[in-house]
Design a protein around this motif. Structure first.
Motif, PDB file in Angstrom:
ATOM      1  N   UNK A 136     -68.611-106.231 103.119  1.00  0.00           N
ATOM      2  CA  UNK A 136     -69.621-105.819 102.141  1.00  0.00           C
ATOM      3  C   UNK A 136     -69.771-106.862 101.038  1.00  0.00           C
ATOM      4  N   UNK A 137     -68.662-107.352 100.513  1.00  0.00           N
ATOM      5  CA  UNK A 137     -68.751-108.223  99.346  1.00  0.00           C
ATOM      6  C   UNK A 137     -69.143-109.658  99.702  1.00  0.00           C
ATOM      7  N   UNK A 164     -59.296-107.802  94.132  1.00  0.00           N
ATOM      8  CA  UNK A 164     -59.187-109.260  94.266  1.00  0.00           C
ATOM      9  C   UNK A 164     -59.720-109.707  95.617  1.00  0.00           C
ATOM     10  N   UNK A 165     -59.428-108.944  96.674  1.00  0.00           N
ATOM     11  CA  UNK A 165     -60.016-109.240  97.987  1.00  0.00           C
ATOM     12  C   UNK A 165     -61.533-109.200  97.908  1.00  0.00           C
ATOM     13  N   UNK A 166     -62.088-108.168  97.260  1.00  0.00           N
ATOM     14  CA  UNK A 166     -63.544-108.056  97.118  1.00  0.00           C
ATOM     15  C   UNK A 166     -64.106-109.261  96.378  1.00  0.00           C
ATOM     16  N   UNK A 167     -63.440-109.666  95.302  1.00  0.00           N
ATOM     17  CA  UNK A 167     -63.906-110.802  94.508  1.00  0.00           C
ATOM     18  C   UNK A 167     -63.850-112.095  95.314  1.00  0.00           C
ATOM     19  N   UNK A 214     -75.260 -96.160 102.559  1.00  0.00           N
ATOM     20  CA  UNK A 214     -73.864 -95.838 102.854  1.00  0.00           C
ATOM     21  C   UNK A 214     -72.907 -96.971 102.550  1.00  0.00           C
ATOM     22  N   UNK A 215     -73.388 -97.990 101.827  1.00  0.00           N
ATOM     23  CA  UNK A 215     -72.536 -99.145 101.541  1.00  0.00           C
ATOM     24  C   UNK A 215     -71.348 -98.750 100.666  1.00  0.00           C
ATOM     25  N   UNK A 216     -71.573 -97.877  99.676  1.00  0.00           N
ATOM     26  CA  UNK A 216     -70.476 -97.448  98.814  1.00  0.00           C
ATOM     27  C   UNK A 216     -69.448 -96.661  99.618  1.00  0.00           C
ATOM     28  N   UNK A 217     -69.920 -95.841 100.552  1.00  0.00           N
ATOM     29  CA  UNK A 217     -69.008 -95.077 101.396  1.00  0.00           C
ATOM     30  C   UNK A 217     -68.146 -95.946 102.279  1.00  0.00           C
ATOM     31  N   UNK A 218     -68.625 -97.157 102.602  1.00  0.00           N
ATOM     32  CA  UNK A 218     -67.839 -98.063 103.447  1.00  0.00           C
ATOM     33  C   UNK A 218     -66.588 -98.555 102.744  1.00  0.00           C
TER      34      UNK A 218
END
Length: 346
Positions: free
Chosen positions: A66-67, A211-214, A43-47
């Motif tokens: 997650x990232x 950008x936040x994820x990166x 379910x990581x993608x769903x998060x």
């Protein structure tokens, strides 16, 4: 502002950390279908998506959590491109992202163009009667994508189009941090319109969240590099004792810890403001700081490891390459410094 993780977030973090520790017991340099399927099943993608889009999260805090975990293992999976960037655009346009959340469809966003210099609004690719003509540069994970999401000008409006990867001319090459990218040529290529109206704001918002994820991934990379360096200083001996007992190296590690904590504060701040009215200024400030700290962490870790830090067999070299390349996506330190100044005085 409450910085404590909720019970649900803590469960996701613990489960994801355990899964990634097993999946990357041996560091992987290229995306893995097995790992991708495992992330989808957990379910990581769903998060990464809000409830109205079929997910169960989608906030800045969910993305950062997650990232950061993916960064700790140097994961090369295309979750940023498929989930946060392309998937976010599809969801914003009211499209169906169920197959993305289930892990059955991988998307790549073909947006940047030669000479674009990080400007998300500079697009010369044109569309006429549903057919696209232009060039796209450094499209991450394009070779493994099931579908391309392409930006193009229709009149003065910036629009989004679904394109079959087999319908474009693609020149692929390996990326320094792992995985593959491609330059794409569109020559009267058919596409399917995604959404209505001008997509400029949707693209800027998706890039802000990406950008936040990166930046969160970079934070996870820094933490893992710090841990590797600390372990090395405890075991490497010189003059009959561990080099970590030398005061000059202790001071350098202390400085590194302070800089990483400052980077963490910046990521936390951006996670809380990525959907707010002052989004762009927070994005610029965070990306600039992350780029500066990433460069320091990479250089210090290599210097304190010595020659072994440069060997391809050692985990550190892969992590440092990924961390170094963070500064070259969505705007480097100088670009965001200038952007922050413009926004601060506006």
């Amino acid at each position: 502002m409450n910085f404590e993780l909720s019970d649900e977030a803590r469960m996701l973090q613990d489960g994801l950390r355990r899964y990634l520790a097993d999946a990357y017991a041996r560091p992987l340099r290229e995306p893995s279908d097995t790992v991708w399927a495992g992330l989808a099943e957990m379910g990581v993608i769903g998060a990464l998506f809000p409830e109205e889009a079929g997910g169960f999260g989608g906030t800045g805090w969910d993305i950062a959590l997650v990232f950061e975990e993916l960064g700790r293992v140097g994961s090369p999976e295309p979750l940023l491109d498929t989930g946060v960037l392309s998937g976010g655009l599809v969801a914003a346009a009211g499209g169906d992202v169920e197959a993305v959340i289930a892990g059955g469809t991988r998307l790549a966003f073909a947006h940047g163009e030669p000479g674009g210099r990080y400007d998300p609004t500079r697009v010369d690719t044109r569309v006429e009667d549903g057919r696209l003509t232009g060039r796209k540069a450094v499209v991450a994970h394009a070779t493994s994508a099931d579908e391309l999401l392409v930006s193009a000008r229709e009149g003065e409006a910036l629009t989004l189009w679904r394109v079959d990867p087999d319908a474009v001319e693609m020149h692929d090459y390996p990326m320094t941090g792992g995985g593959f990218a491609a330059d794409i040529v569109l020559n009267d290529t058919p596409g399917e319109r995604l959404g209505e109206g001008d997509a400029t704001e949707a693209i800027v918002q998706a890039q802000a969240r990406a950008t936040l994820a990166l930046c969160a991934e970079a934070l996870g990379l820094m933490e893992r590099i710090r841990a590797l360096t600390t372990d090395y200083l405890k075991t490497r001996k010189q003059f009959g004792r561990p080099i970590g007992t030398f005061q000059v190296l202790q001071h350098r590690m202390a400085d590194l810890l302070i800089e990483i904590e400052q980077a963490r504060s910046a990521v936390v701040n951006l996670a809380g403001n990525v959907d707010g009215p002052d989004r762009d200024r927070h994005v610029a400030a965070t990306k600039n700081l992350i780029g500066e700290v990433a460069r320091l962490v990479a250089e210090e870790a290599i210097q304190m490891h010595g020659g072994i830090g440069m060997t391809d067999e050692y985990e550190l070299s892969h992590l440092v390459r990924r961390l170094t390349m963070v500064d070259h996506r969505f705007g480097d330190t100088l670009y965001h410094l200038e952007r922050f100044i413009r926004l601060a005085v506006a």
